[in-house]
Design a protein around this motif. Sequence first.
Motif, mmCIF file in Angstrom:
data_model
loop_
_atom_site.group_PDB
_atom_site.id
_atom_site.type_symbol
_atom_site.label_atom_id
_atom_site.label_comp_id
_atom_site.label_asym_id
_atom_site.label_seq_id
_atom_site.Cartn_x
_atom_site.Cartn_y
_atom_site.Cartn_z
ATOM 1 N N PHE A 54 90.952 -39.931 13.803
ATOM 2 C CA PHE A 54 89.932 -42.065 14.201
ATOM 3 C C PHE A 54 90.811 -42.912 14.718
ATOM 4 O O PHE A 54 89.989 -43.273 15.878
ATOM 5 N N LYS A 55 92.100 -41.916 15.036
ATOM 6 C CA LYS A 55 92.714 -43.078 16.134
ATOM 7 C C LYS A 55 93.071 -42.910 16.680
ATOM 8 O O LYS A 55 93.482 -43.323 17.952
ATOM 9 N N VAL A 56 93.036 -41.427 17.144
ATOM 10 C CA VAL A 56 93.643 -40.088 18.912
ATOM 11 C C VAL A 56 92.328 -39.868 19.373
ATOM 12 O O VAL A 56 91.737 -40.698 20.472
ATOM 13 N N THR A 57 91.520 -39.147 19.032
ATOM 14 C CA THR A 57 90.296 -38.544 19.576
ATOM 15 C C THR A 57 89.657 -40.234 20.086
ATOM 16 O O THR A 57 88.701 -39.859 21.045
ATOM 17 N N LEU A 58 89.100 -39.996 18.421
ATOM 18 C CA LEU A 58 87.597 -41.559 18.920
ATOM 19 C C LEU A 58 87.477 -42.041 19.883
ATOM 20 O O LEU A 58 87.219 -43.168 20.829
ATOM 21 N N PRO A 59 88.902 -42.834 20.438
ATOM 22 C CA PRO A 59 89.297 -44.339 21.184
ATOM 23 C C PRO A 59 89.683 -43.042 21.965
ATOM 24 O O PRO A 59 88.091 -44.355 23.381
ATOM 25 N N GLU A 60 89.285 -42.278 22.491
ATOM 26 C CA GLU A 60 89.479 -41.587 23.575
ATOM 27 C C GLU A 60 87.332 -40.895 24.592
ATOM 28 O O GLU A 60 87.930 -41.376 26.143
ATOM 29 N N LEU A 61 86.866 -40.786 23.523
ATOM 30 C CA LEU A 61 86.192 -40.613 23.171
ATOM 31 C C LEU A 61 84.793 -42.043 23.767
ATOM 32 O O LEU A 61 83.905 -41.860 24.529
#
Lengths: 277, 266
Positions: free
Chosen positions: B175-182
């Motif tokens: 939720f903190k790394v992958t989602l914001p990047e995508l």
Amino acid sequence: MFRNKKTRYTMILSGPYLLWIIGGTLIPLIMMFYYGLTTADGGFTLSNVFAIAEAGHAKALGQALLYSAVSTVVCFVLAFPLAVILKNSKLGTKGFVVFVFILPMWMNFLLRTMAWQVLLEKGGVINGVLTWMGLPRMRLINTPGAIIMGMVYDFLPFMIMPLYNVMSKIDNNVVEAARDLGASGWQVIYKVLLPLSVPGIVSGVTMVFVPALTTFVISNMLGGGKIFLIGNVIEHEFTVGDNWHLGAGLSLVMMVFILISMAFIAKFDKNGEGNLL
Amino acid sequence: MKKNRVVNRIYLILIIIFLYAPILTLMVLSFNNGKSMGKWTGFSLHWYAEMFRDDTIMEALRNTLVIALIASVASTVIGTAATVAIQRMRPRSRNALLAANNVPLLNADIVTGISLMLMFVAFVVTLSMGTVILAHITFCIPYVILSVLPRAREIGNSSYEAALDLGATPVYAFFKVTLPELKPGIISGFLLAFTMSVDDFIVTHFTRGAGVNTLSTMIYGMVKIGIRPTIYALSTIVFLTVLVLLIIANVVPARAEKKRREGTHA
């Protein structure tokens, strides 16, 4: 331990999608085969598939193949020069091109087809203009020409986008090298641009041909229900005719052509270069 | 050379006319006072007023939006999760899944629609708005995956793994790394799914229950009885909505990208 956790994580994330592939793609296709290869009381038969040879069905398939082939060729002839021009022009920033030529594609498909009905109708816009100019009316709707027109109009963006996508990726140095070596404008097109854009051509052709071959909407709206394509026959069996086994059997025949197109894409467009997106 | 440029311009303009003239015709006719498609009888807005009073149109519009909203949210969630997982799979399972992903994309809509209907009927599910939503999720997921995948590839797994090394739980890192990047890919995937759902006719036609109408099925039904000018008013509004949506779809990812770049520079 770590490895295990990672696999579980992947499983949780992809789980719903796997279920969806099974429930939304796999089982429905199996059902299609089941219906297509059985009779109403459940016995195995090939008659639903061979029914394609019956005069009415064969004619519908032949006409669908003819109309969709013609409209695919027309789409290509219109879209290829366009892609070449857009590649060379300075106004070809990607966002703008995508915007202008893809916008009509996002407009509701039924409304776009209806627009042609409004234009071609006996008391429609074109005949209205003709009458206003004192010219005799023309019979435009309910003709093969009207159907092909509708196909070209509805699916042209599907040809433009993949062609433009591959074309814009061709290195300009390659074109200039050909020029320096003495190629004329036409030679550049035939010997350089055309061969290099094959992945885009293949996926454009497929994306126009498949929906045109299987349509029942365009032929119904612009053919006035008088011209029956294979899509109309199948739709009819599932709605009015109520012979689902026959409809599924004919769909299987149609799927053969879809599979051939998919095989072509897989062969010529390995990297998905010609993708619509 | 100069003559060539003129010819090119004319060609571009002709294609643009071909693409837009039919739509513009509908827009012009929506302001026509009379009912005729062939004759102009004066400017009027009454077809718009009538359209908003027409219960059939309003109900079809509401159904279309409800179906599209549920289908696009669900397919975005499922598709995004699947993309992240696909990215971490071994090549062989990854290729198998991507091939399966292509089936609904390349298959003819009529086959997708009929096969889904046969499945619903086989499992004795009554056709309704629910079956339409399930069917729409099915054909929307591949578009979401296609939009998110390039972004996921570009980013790779390194920052996610760095987060894990620094002690984040997989869920927290997701939720903190992958989602914001995508995010840009997810937004365009969502918008694409939404438009695909709104635009669909064929799959809806086969999977809808009796009496459930979307805009597309309503228009198709109307073709047999005769098109009323309220539909021209509707086309105008649909076209303008699509225009606005597409502008947002093009501007939002570009903005996000710019912001991200500026963020890393600062």
